[in-house]
Design an enzyme around this catalytic site. Structure first.
Site, PDB file in Angstrom:
ATOM      1  N   CYS A  15      59.256  56.377  55.383  1.00  0.00           N
ATOM      2  CA  CYS A  15      60.673  56.690  55.389  1.00  0.00           C
ATOM      3  C   CYS A  15      61.438  55.582  54.678  1.00  0.00           C
ATOM      4  O   CYS A  15      62.107  54.767  55.305  1.00  0.00           O
ATOM      5  CB  CYS A  15      61.119  56.824  56.834  1.00  0.00           C
ATOM      6  SG  CYS A  15      62.557  57.831  56.929  1.00  0.00           S
ATOM      7  N   TYR A  49      55.580  43.458  45.002  1.00  0.00           N
ATOM      8  CA  TYR A  49      55.527  42.699  43.742  1.00  0.00           C
ATOM      9  C   TYR A  49      55.803  43.564  42.518  1.00  0.00           C
ATOM     10  O   TYR A  49      55.513  43.145  41.387  1.00  0.00           O
ATOM     11  CB  TYR A  49      54.127  42.083  43.531  1.00  0.00           C
ATOM     12  CG  TYR A  49      53.521  41.416  44.726  1.00  0.00           C
ATOM     13  CD1 TYR A  49      54.043  40.227  45.230  1.00  0.00           C
ATOM     14  CD2 TYR A  49      52.401  41.951  45.338  1.00  0.00           C
ATOM     15  CE1 TYR A  49      53.452  39.608  46.321  1.00  0.00           C
ATOM     16  CE2 TYR A  49      51.805  41.335  46.427  1.00  0.00           C
ATOM     17  CZ  TYR A  49      52.340  40.166  46.918  1.00  0.00           C
ATOM     18  OH  TYR A  49      51.755  39.560  47.989  1.00  0.00           O
ATOM     19  N   GLY A  80      42.262  32.779  41.408  1.00  0.00           N
ATOM     20  CA  GLY A  80      43.382  33.157  40.552  1.00  0.00           C
ATOM     21  C   GLY A  80      43.066  34.030  39.359  1.00  0.00           C
ATOM     22  O   GLY A  80      43.985  34.589  38.752  1.00  0.00           O
TER      23      GLY A  80
HETATM   24  N1  LLP Z   1      42.672  30.050  47.102  1.00  0.00           N
HETATM   25  C1  LLP Z   1      43.894  29.912  47.635  1.00  0.00           C
HETATM   26  C2  LLP Z   1      44.272  28.639  48.228  1.00  0.00           C
HETATM   27  C3  LLP Z   1      44.791  30.980  47.609  1.00  0.00           C
HETATM   28  O1  LLP Z   1      45.999  30.820  48.117  1.00  0.00           O
HETATM   29  C4  LLP Z   1      44.394  32.204  47.030  1.00  0.00           C
HETATM   30  C5  LLP Z   1      45.301  33.341  47.018  1.00  0.00           C
HETATM   31  C6  LLP Z   1      43.103  32.311  46.502  1.00  0.00           C
HETATM   32  C7  LLP Z   1      42.264  31.200  46.551  1.00  0.00           C
HETATM   33  C8  LLP Z   1      42.576  33.572  45.881  1.00  0.00           C
HETATM   34  O2  LLP Z   1      43.299  33.936  44.765  1.00  0.00           O
HETATM   35  P1  LLP Z   1      42.811  35.183  43.888  1.00  0.00           P
HETATM   36  O3  LLP Z   1      41.486  34.838  43.259  1.00  0.00           O
HETATM   37  O4  LLP Z   1      42.681  36.344  44.790  1.00  0.00           O
HETATM   38  O5  LLP Z   1      43.872  35.355  42.875  1.00  0.00           O
HETATM   39  N2  LLP Z   1      49.027  39.112  48.071  1.00  0.00           N
HETATM   40  C9  LLP Z   1      49.132  38.776  46.666  1.00  0.00           C
HETATM   41  C10 LLP Z   1      48.158  37.681  46.302  1.00  0.00           C
HETATM   42  C11 LLP Z   1      48.357  36.445  47.125  1.00  0.00           C
HETATM   43  C12 LLP Z   1      47.361  35.383  46.781  1.00  0.00           C
HETATM   44  C13 LLP Z   1      47.342  34.359  47.827  1.00  0.00           C
HETATM   45  N3  LLP Z   1      46.439  33.308  47.588  1.00  0.00           N
HETATM   46  C14 LLP Z   1      48.897  40.018  45.823  1.00  0.00           C
HETATM   47  O6  LLP Z   1      48.697  41.083  46.379  1.00  0.00           O
HETATM   48  O7  LLP Z   1      48.932  39.943  44.613  1.00  0.00           O
END
Ligand code: LLP
Length: 477
Positions: free
Chosen positions: A398, A371, A285
């Site tokens: 398109c 987003y 996150g």
């Molecule tokens: N762990 C779990 C259970 C998750 O669902 C996620 C991301 C992560 C770790 C990794 O999170 P990060 O460190 O990358 O923030 N497609 C969206 C982001 C979706 C995130 C989904 N889960 C975007 O492009 O912003």
């Protein structure tokens, strides 16, 4: 290196990382460009020692350009920070949903990180990339790959059990299926962790928030006692840990600290039920910088906050420190990659807006349309050109909403110029589509002047590869 000429501070140079000491590199997630970015004598942007306009000449565009150095530094900063700030054992696992492909998995594996996978496809990719448990036996695959997902199929669960990874159980249906499958499996008990919804709010886009109570992921806290009781009665399941993830692209540290405390409290409860819970996974996150306005904490600052919260909570509950797992995606790879496009048509609407179109768009980067994500761009082949106009960068799909950047401040561009979008390593390739039957771009990994293709550009033949034309339609009527 940042130019000292003040007249250049407003040009493409303004995004170069400020590196004055190789021993003390910036945190990649706080930079807009990969750490190896430079401007060469031809006034072109170079990444990993490779000139972006030459890369486009050689490999075509759009082109994802992944800087191996930045990716490796991010992995090392996570590992080093946990070693510095956490007195117990720790493990970093890469949330491979951010970008799953063989080469990325290989690099990350070679840095000693584990993997979070959320589908049979991601698990398959990780295994094919050669991710194994430590052959000395000290670390088995169960400590290296963690299988997530809120609706895993029986086939996926089977693959997960057979490969020997740890399964992060999300819900009752899965728990029931697993208990039955594990009892029949050749090797059991099957290692599992339980995903819980912590009820923690954080400030990020609604679609990428997961820890609040109204979320499709994980067991609701009201079910904890029943879940712990059930799991403690399943001899074929070995519940080794608890997991929670609160969301993505988060800049505050407090929500993760709150989460750490809640998880430790639940660990205590799990142990009261006789569960051998020794691992706490605080999810991922940590956010990255997409624009100058973004101000995420450094990797080390984030790790320090989480580690100290876990240690304080363990002290409070008089518990030994768990193995602390974090599963970042975006902050490992997001800033390590840029996307190079070739600029094409231009439309000037007097007193309204000027559009410049590039040869990709929402199919290679669906984040702006999904987003409303903001990005920065620069013109790679004229890094010192003064910023002279505000334009909207449009994709070629398109769809009117296919805009990559609204109101980008850029030099005056010509068709054929190379526009580089920054910070495109996370959730770009992995969410890319073939909308309008546009092939997914190629990707290269660059390092010390070498560029290697890691994903081939999709061709027209690829776009009909899965098509089938039933015989009866061929000669109809
Ligand atoms: N762990 C779990 C259970 C998750 O669902 C996620 C991301 C992560 C770790 C990794 O999170 P990060 O460190 O990358 O923030 N497609 C969206 C982001 C979706 C995130 C989904 N889960 C975007 O492009 O912003």
């Amino acid at each position: 290196m940042l130019s000292t000429d003040p007249s250049l501070q407003n040009s493409g140079h303004r995004y170069l990382p400020k590196i004055d000491n190789l021993e003390n590199l910036p945190s990649p997630n706080q930079e807009l460009l990969p750490l190896s970015a430079k401007v060469n004598r031809s006034d072109c942007l170079e990444i990993g020692g490779c000139d972006l306009s030459k890369l486009v000449e050689q490999f075509g565009s759009p082109l994802y350009v992944l800087d191996e150095f930045t990716l490796r530094i991010a992995c090392r900063q996570y590992r080093d920070s946990f070693a510095t700030y956490y007195s117990g054992e720790s493990q970093i696992i890469y949330a491979s949903k951010a970008w799953s492909c063989l080469a990325v998995c290989r690099i990350i594996d070679s840095e000693g990180l584990g993997f979070d996978v959320v589908s049979g496809g991601e698990l398959y990719t990780t295994l094919k990339a050669g991710v194994k448990g430590d052959l000395s036996g000290a670390e088995a695959l169960r400590d290296r790959i963690y299988f997530h997902g809120n609706n895993k199929s029986a086939d996926e669960l089977h693959l997960a059990i057979e490969s020997g990874c740890t399964i992060i159980v999300d819900n009752w249906l899965e728990l029931d299926m697993l208990a039955a499958m594990a009892a029949r499996a050749s090797q059991h008990p099957v290692p599992i962790m339980l995903r819980l919804t912590p009820g923690i709010e954080c400030h990020t886009h609604e679609y990428i928030r997961t820890g609040h109570l109204d979320s499709k992921f994980g067991f609701d806290p009201s079910q904890i006692d029943t879940v712990f009781t059930y799991v403690s009665q399943q001899p074929a399941l070995n519940c080794v840990g608890l997991h929670a993830h609160i969301g993505s692209q988060i800049f505050e540290r407090q929500p993760h600290q709150d989460l750490a405390e809640v998880l430790v409290e639940w660990m205590k409860k799990a142990q009261e039920y006789g569960l051998p819970v020794k691992k706490l996974n605080v999810g991922g996150g940590l956010g990255i910088r997409y624009t100058e306005e973004d101000d995420p904490p450094a990797i080390a600052q984030w790790v320090e906050a989480v580690a100290s919260a876990v240690e304080a909570a363990c002290q409070h509950y008089q518990l030994p420190l768990p193995q602390l797992i974090a599963e970042p995606g975006r902050s490992l790879i997001g800033s390590a990659c840029v996307t190079a496009y070739t600029i094409g048509s231009r439309k000037e609407i007097p007193d309204i807006r000027t559009y410049i179109a590039v040869d990709g768009g929402m199919s290679d980067n669906p984040r702006p349309i999904t987003y409303q994500s903001l990005y920065r761009a620069l013109v790679a082949n004229r890094m010192s050109a003064p910023l002279s106009e505000t334009v909207t960068v449009a994709g070629k799909h398109c769809e009117s909403g296919d805009l990559l950047i609204k109101d980008a401040l850029l030099p005056k561009t010509e068709p054929g110029d190379i526009l580089v979008m920054l910070s495109t390593g996370a959730y770009n390739y992995s969410m890319a589509s073939n909308y309008n039957r546009i092939g997914r771009p190629a990707a290269v990994v660059v390092n010390q002047g070498e560029a290697n293709v890691i994903l081939k550009r999709e061709t027209y033949q690829d776009s009909i590869r899965q098509d089938r034309l039933p015989e009866r339609l061929v000669n109809f009527p």
